[in-house]
Design an enzyme around this catalytic site. Structure first.
Site, PDB file in Angstrom:
ATOM      1  N   PHE A  14      54.939  -2.347   2.342  1.00  0.00           N
ATOM      2  CA  PHE A  14      56.336  -1.981   2.098  1.00  0.00           C
ATOM      3  C   PHE A  14      56.565  -1.668   0.607  1.00  0.00           C
ATOM      4  O   PHE A  14      56.876  -0.516   0.246  1.00  0.00           O
ATOM      5  CB  PHE A  14      57.217  -3.126   2.620  1.00  0.00           C
ATOM      6  CG  PHE A  14      58.586  -3.208   2.033  1.00  0.00           C
ATOM      7  CD1 PHE A  14      59.425  -2.108   2.011  1.00  0.00           C
ATOM      8  CD2 PHE A  14      59.057  -4.421   1.520  1.00  0.00           C
ATOM      9  CE1 PHE A  14      60.712  -2.186   1.472  1.00  0.00           C
ATOM     10  CE2 PHE A  14      60.335  -4.509   0.991  1.00  0.00           C
ATOM     11  CZ  PHE A  14      61.153  -3.391   0.951  1.00  0.00           C
ATOM     12  N   VAL A  15      56.386  -2.636  -0.261  1.00  0.00           N
ATOM     13  CA  VAL A  15      56.639  -2.412  -1.695  1.00  0.00           C
ATOM     14  C   VAL A  15      55.598  -1.450  -2.273  1.00  0.00           C
ATOM     15  O   VAL A  15      55.932  -0.525  -3.026  1.00  0.00           O
ATOM     16  CB  VAL A  15      56.603  -3.751  -2.477  1.00  0.00           C
ATOM     17  CG1 VAL A  15      56.737  -3.502  -3.970  1.00  0.00           C
ATOM     18  CG2 VAL A  15      57.693  -4.706  -1.984  1.00  0.00           C
ATOM     19  N   ASP A  34      43.853  -0.949   0.404  1.00  0.00           N
ATOM     20  CA  ASP A  34      44.528  -1.773   1.411  1.00  0.00           C
ATOM     21  C   ASP A  34      43.566  -2.076   2.555  1.00  0.00           C
ATOM     22  O   ASP A  34      42.701  -1.260   2.871  1.00  0.00           O
ATOM     23  CB  ASP A  34      45.755  -1.025   1.956  1.00  0.00           C
ATOM     24  CG  ASP A  34      46.854  -1.964   2.412  1.00  0.00           C
ATOM     25  OD1 ASP A  34      47.926  -1.982   1.789  1.00  0.00           O
ATOM     26  OD2 ASP A  34      46.633  -2.709   3.396  1.00  0.00           O
ATOM     27  N   ASN A  35      43.716  -3.242   3.165  1.00  0.00           N
ATOM     28  CA  ASN A  35      42.903  -3.532   4.363  1.00  0.00           C
ATOM     29  C   ASN A  35      43.711  -3.325   5.644  1.00  0.00           C
ATOM     30  O   ASN A  35      43.235  -3.612   6.731  1.00  0.00           O
ATOM     31  CB  ASN A  35      42.331  -4.959   4.313  1.00  0.00           C
ATOM     32  CG  ASN A  35      43.391  -6.019   4.555  1.00  0.00           C
ATOM     33  OD1 ASN A  35      44.588  -5.736   4.517  1.00  0.00           O
ATOM     34  ND2 ASN A  35      42.957  -7.244   4.801  1.00  0.00           N
ATOM     35  N   PHE A  37      46.154  -4.982   6.924  1.00  0.00           N
ATOM     36  CA  PHE A  37      46.549  -6.159   7.719  1.00  0.00           C
ATOM     37  C   PHE A  37      48.029  -6.043   8.092  1.00  0.00           C
ATOM     38  O   PHE A  37      48.397  -6.124   9.262  1.00  0.00           O
ATOM     39  CB  PHE A  37      46.262  -7.454   6.954  1.00  0.00           C
ATOM     40  CG  PHE A  37      46.777  -8.678   7.653  1.00  0.00           C
ATOM     41  CD1 PHE A  37      46.500  -8.881   9.006  1.00  0.00           C
ATOM     42  CD2 PHE A  37      47.555  -9.619   6.991  1.00  0.00           C
ATOM     43  CE1 PHE A  37      46.996 -10.003   9.673  1.00  0.00           C
ATOM     44  CE2 PHE A  37      48.049 -10.724   7.652  1.00  0.00           C
ATOM     45  CZ  PHE A  37      47.776 -10.922   8.994  1.00  0.00           C
ATOM     46  N   THR A  38      48.876  -5.838   7.106  1.00  0.00           N
ATOM     47  CA  THR A  38      50.296  -5.618   7.396  1.00  0.00           C
ATOM     48  C   THR A  38      50.760  -4.241   6.941  1.00  0.00           C
ATOM     49  O   THR A  38      51.871  -3.829   7.261  1.00  0.00           O
ATOM     50  CB  THR A  38      51.187  -6.684   6.718  1.00  0.00           C
ATOM     51  OG1 THR A  38      50.842  -6.726   5.324  1.00  0.00           O
ATOM     52  CG2 THR A  38      50.979  -8.047   7.329  1.00  0.00           C
ATOM     53  N   VAL A  60      40.541  -7.223  -0.565  1.00  0.00           N
ATOM     54  CA  VAL A  60      40.419  -7.738  -1.940  1.00  0.00           C
ATOM     55  C   VAL A  60      39.645  -9.045  -2.046  1.00  0.00           C
ATOM     56  O   VAL A  60      39.345  -9.480  -3.158  1.00  0.00           O
ATOM     57  CB  VAL A  60      41.795  -7.915  -2.638  1.00  0.00           C
ATOM     58  CG1 VAL A  60      42.422  -6.599  -2.993  1.00  0.00           C
ATOM     59  CG2 VAL A  60      42.722  -8.820  -1.845  1.00  0.00           C
ATOM     60  N   TYR A 146      50.767 -19.616   1.212  1.00  0.00           N
ATOM     61  CA  TYR A 146      51.342 -18.508   0.433  1.00  0.00           C
ATOM     62  C   TYR A 146      51.781 -19.009  -0.949  1.00  0.00           C
ATOM     63  O   TYR A 146      51.372 -18.467  -1.974  1.00  0.00           O
ATOM     64  CB  TYR A 146      52.533 -17.939   1.202  1.00  0.00           C
ATOM     65  CG  TYR A 146      53.201 -16.745   0.563  1.00  0.00           C
ATOM     66  CD1 TYR A 146      52.560 -15.519   0.478  1.00  0.00           C
ATOM     67  CD2 TYR A 146      54.497 -16.845   0.048  1.00  0.00           C
ATOM     68  CE1 TYR A 146      53.190 -14.415  -0.093  1.00  0.00           C
ATOM     69  CE2 TYR A 146      55.126 -15.742  -0.516  1.00  0.00           C
ATOM     70  CZ  TYR A 146      54.473 -14.534  -0.581  1.00  0.00           C
ATOM     71  OH  TYR A 146      55.092 -13.450  -1.150  1.00  0.00           O
TER      72      TYR A 146
HETATM   73  P1  NAD Z   1      53.514  -6.074   2.863  1.00  0.00           P
HETATM   74  O1  NAD Z   1      52.930  -7.042   3.844  1.00  0.00           O
HETATM   75  O2  NAD Z   1      54.268  -4.914   3.382  1.00  0.00           O
HETATM   76  O3  NAD Z   1      52.381  -5.521   1.892  1.00  0.00           O
HETATM   77  C1  NAD Z   1      51.220  -6.228   1.564  1.00  0.00           C
HETATM   78  C2  NAD Z   1      50.046  -5.259   1.652  1.00  0.00           C
HETATM   79  O4  NAD Z   1      48.840  -5.951   1.296  1.00  0.00           O
HETATM   80  C3  NAD Z   1      49.847  -4.707   3.065  1.00  0.00           C
HETATM   81  O5  NAD Z   1      49.696  -3.314   3.000  1.00  0.00           O
HETATM   82  C4  NAD Z   1      48.579  -5.397   3.538  1.00  0.00           C
HETATM   83  O6  NAD Z   1      47.865  -4.645   4.496  1.00  0.00           O
HETATM   84  C5  NAD Z   1      47.840  -5.588   2.240  1.00  0.00           C
HETATM   85  N1  NAD Z   1      46.855  -6.686   2.281  1.00  0.00           N
HETATM   86  C6  NAD Z   1      47.038  -7.933   2.781  1.00  0.00           C
HETATM   87  N2  NAD Z   1      45.907  -8.648   2.642  1.00  0.00           N
HETATM   88  C7  NAD Z   1      44.995  -7.828   2.046  1.00  0.00           C
HETATM   89  C8  NAD Z   1      43.640  -7.982   1.667  1.00  0.00           C
HETATM   90  N3  NAD Z   1      42.990  -9.143   1.855  1.00  0.00           N
HETATM   91  N4  NAD Z   1      43.006  -6.926   1.082  1.00  0.00           N
HETATM   92  C9  NAD Z   1      43.647  -5.751   0.898  1.00  0.00           C
HETATM   93  N5  NAD Z   1      44.933  -5.545   1.253  1.00  0.00           N
HETATM   94  C10 NAD Z   1      45.594  -6.568   1.827  1.00  0.00           C
HETATM   95  O7  NAD Z   1      54.410  -6.937   1.873  1.00  0.00           O
HETATM   96  P2  NAD Z   1      55.352  -6.472   0.676  1.00  0.00           P
HETATM   97  O8  NAD Z   1      56.698  -6.984   0.975  1.00  0.00           O
HETATM   98  O9  NAD Z   1      55.147  -5.049   0.366  1.00  0.00           O
HETATM   99  O10 NAD Z   1      54.785  -7.354  -0.508  1.00  0.00           O
HETATM  100  C11 NAD Z   1      53.941  -6.818  -1.531  1.00  0.00           C
HETATM  101  C12 NAD Z   1      53.643  -7.898  -2.555  1.00  0.00           C
HETATM  102  O11 NAD Z   1      54.862  -8.341  -3.157  1.00  0.00           O
HETATM  103  C13 NAD Z   1      52.960  -9.139  -1.963  1.00  0.00           C
HETATM  104  O12 NAD Z   1      51.975  -9.606  -2.857  1.00  0.00           O
HETATM  105  C14 NAD Z   1      54.084 -10.127  -1.867  1.00  0.00           C
HETATM  106  O13 NAD Z   1      53.621 -11.450  -1.964  1.00  0.00           O
HETATM  107  C15 NAD Z   1      54.964  -9.754  -3.048  1.00  0.00           C
HETATM  108  N6  NAD Z   1      56.353 -10.165  -2.813  1.00  0.00           N
HETATM  109  C16 NAD Z   1      57.148  -9.474  -1.939  1.00  0.00           C
HETATM  110  C17 NAD Z   1      58.441  -9.916  -1.700  1.00  0.00           C
HETATM  111  C18 NAD Z   1      59.358  -9.207  -0.743  1.00  0.00           C
HETATM  112  O14 NAD Z   1      60.487  -9.664  -0.544  1.00  0.00           O
HETATM  113  N7  NAD Z   1      58.974  -8.102  -0.159  1.00  0.00           N
HETATM  114  C19 NAD Z   1      58.925 -11.048  -2.370  1.00  0.00           C
HETATM  115  C20 NAD Z   1      58.082 -11.725  -3.229  1.00  0.00           C
HETATM  116  C21 NAD Z   1      56.801 -11.261  -3.467  1.00  0.00           C
END
Ligand code: NAD
Ligand code: UDP
Length: 312
Positions: A14-15, A34-35, A37-38, A60, A146
């Site tokens: 997402f971000v 990216d892997n 997963f989400t 990663v 987490y």
């Molecule tokens: P998201 O789940 O949409 O994105 C995370 C991405 O990381 C996904 O594309 C997933 O496939 C990838 N990923 C997960 N495990 C992996 C691995 N082992 N190797 C490679 N890729 C991997 O979540 P998001 O909301 O986009 O969050 C992005 C980052 O921002 C995260 O680190 C999250 O902890 C941090 N964050 C987000 C929020 C929020 O509200 N969205 C708040 C605090 C922190």
């Protein structure tokens, strides 16, 4: 402008997808790792034809080598449903991912930014939360994989900076919402919008009196880039979030009104260790980065509702 080579881990999430898009628009070369997963290919499909964009499927927790100038480390499942699904993998992703990316940054002399989280404050006893607050985190609860993973990653970033002079940046991100949130990841904004658009019951956990402060994704991306571009002495952690605070019940009512939904609010049990309040103190971001969020919740919700209408 200096054109840079930039690695974004978690770039298909997402971000990450918004970050990749913005960096490409600024003329940089972007490597999205990216892997899946989400993350979803759909999030970055519109970027695949851009000659400055490269997609790399990689996990990663394994080392990775690439010559880049900057690394944004976002790889980690971020919603409670996904990070609790395989807690050992979650903490491995945070800790081993940080070690691998910091090792890479050290080797190629790249600047590296860590996407940390307001979850490092746990169920906070100080409100709003300034960066100097050490938090109130349960080390063996449902959210620990987490929270403690992200805390350990901050420690690693700090120690690589002190011991190896790696140029680090840590941002603590507060609840973020916007287009491309995963419709099934259980986060409150996506859940409520999807439920409202389908005229299903809106599931408020607990009594809905817990608070969150929601920031729109474009504000977050702006803050992350400003942090990356700040002077080297600014290593963080710096809170990036919108201090406008709402109860979950208020959010539910807003979503019902903005969608014109017939949904009713129902109450479900509060998950364990669910923080009762959360609101960032953004004094540091304002003074060091000249950053503050612009998007009001209603305005951002309208944009997000429009997005969900297109995918449901
Ligand atoms: P998201 O789940 O949409 O994105 C995370 C991405 O990381 C996904 O594309 C997933 O496939 C990838 N990923 C997960 N495990 C992996 C691995 N082992 N190797 C490679 N890729 C991997 O979540 P998001 O909301 O986009 O969050 C992005 C980052 O921002 C995260 O680190 C999250 O902890 C941090 N964050 C987000 C929020 C929020 O509200 N969205 C708040 C605090 C922190
Ligand atoms: N929440 C809720 N109904 C839902 C999903 C979440 O009431 O359908 C609550 C959840 O218990 C928490 C808040 O909304 O208090 C924010 O949840 P989310 O999972 O979005 O993020 P986090 O808890 O990590 O801040």
């Amino acid at each position: 402008m200096i054109r840079k080579k930039i690695l974004a881990t978690g770039g298909a999430g997402f971000v990450g997808s918004h970050l990749c898009e913005r960096l490409l628009n600024e003329g940089h070369e972007v490597y999205c790792l990216d892997n899946f997963f989400t993350g979803q290919k759909q999030n970055i499909i519109h970027l695949l034809n851009n000659p400055n964009f490269e997609l790399i499927r990689h996990d990663v927790i394994n080392p990775f080598l690439i010559e880049v100038d900057e690394i944004y480390n976002l790889a980690c499942p971020a919603s409670p449903i996904h990070y609790k699904y395989n807690p050992i993998k979650t903490i491995k992703t945070s800790v081993m991912g940080a070690i691998n990316m910091l090792g890479l940054a050290k080797r190629v002399k790249a600047k590296i930014l860590q996407a940390s989280t307001s979850e490092v404050y746990g169920n906070p006893l100080v409100h709003p939360q300034p960066e100097g607050y050490w938090g109130n985190v349960n080390p063996i609860g449902e959210r620990s994989c987490y929270d403690e993973g992200k805390r350990a990653a901050e420690t690693l970033f700090n120690d690589y900076h002190k011991q190896n002079q790696v140029k680090i940046k840590i941002v603590r991100i507060f609840n973020t919402y916007g287009p491309r949130m995963h419709p099934n990841d259980g986060r409150v904004v996506s859940n409520f919008i999807v439920q409202a658009l389908k005229n299903q019951d809106i599931t408020v956990y607990g009594e809905g009196q817990q608070t969150r402060s929601f920031q729109y994704v474009d504000d977050l991306v702006e803050g992350m880039i400003k942090m990356m571009e700040s002077e080297d002495r600014i290593t963080g952690p710096v809170n990036i979030g919108n201090p406008d605070e709402f109860t979950i019940l208020e959010l539910a009512e807003k979503v019902i009104n903005l969608t014109g939904s017939k949904s009713k609010i129902i109450y479900k049990p509060l998950p364990s260790d669910d923080p009762m309040m959360r609101k960032p103190d953004i004094t540091l971001a304002k003074t060091h980065l000249d950053w503050a969020p612009h998007m009001k919740l209603d305005e951002g919700l309208i944009k997000t509702i429009e997005y969900f209408k297109t995918i449901i």
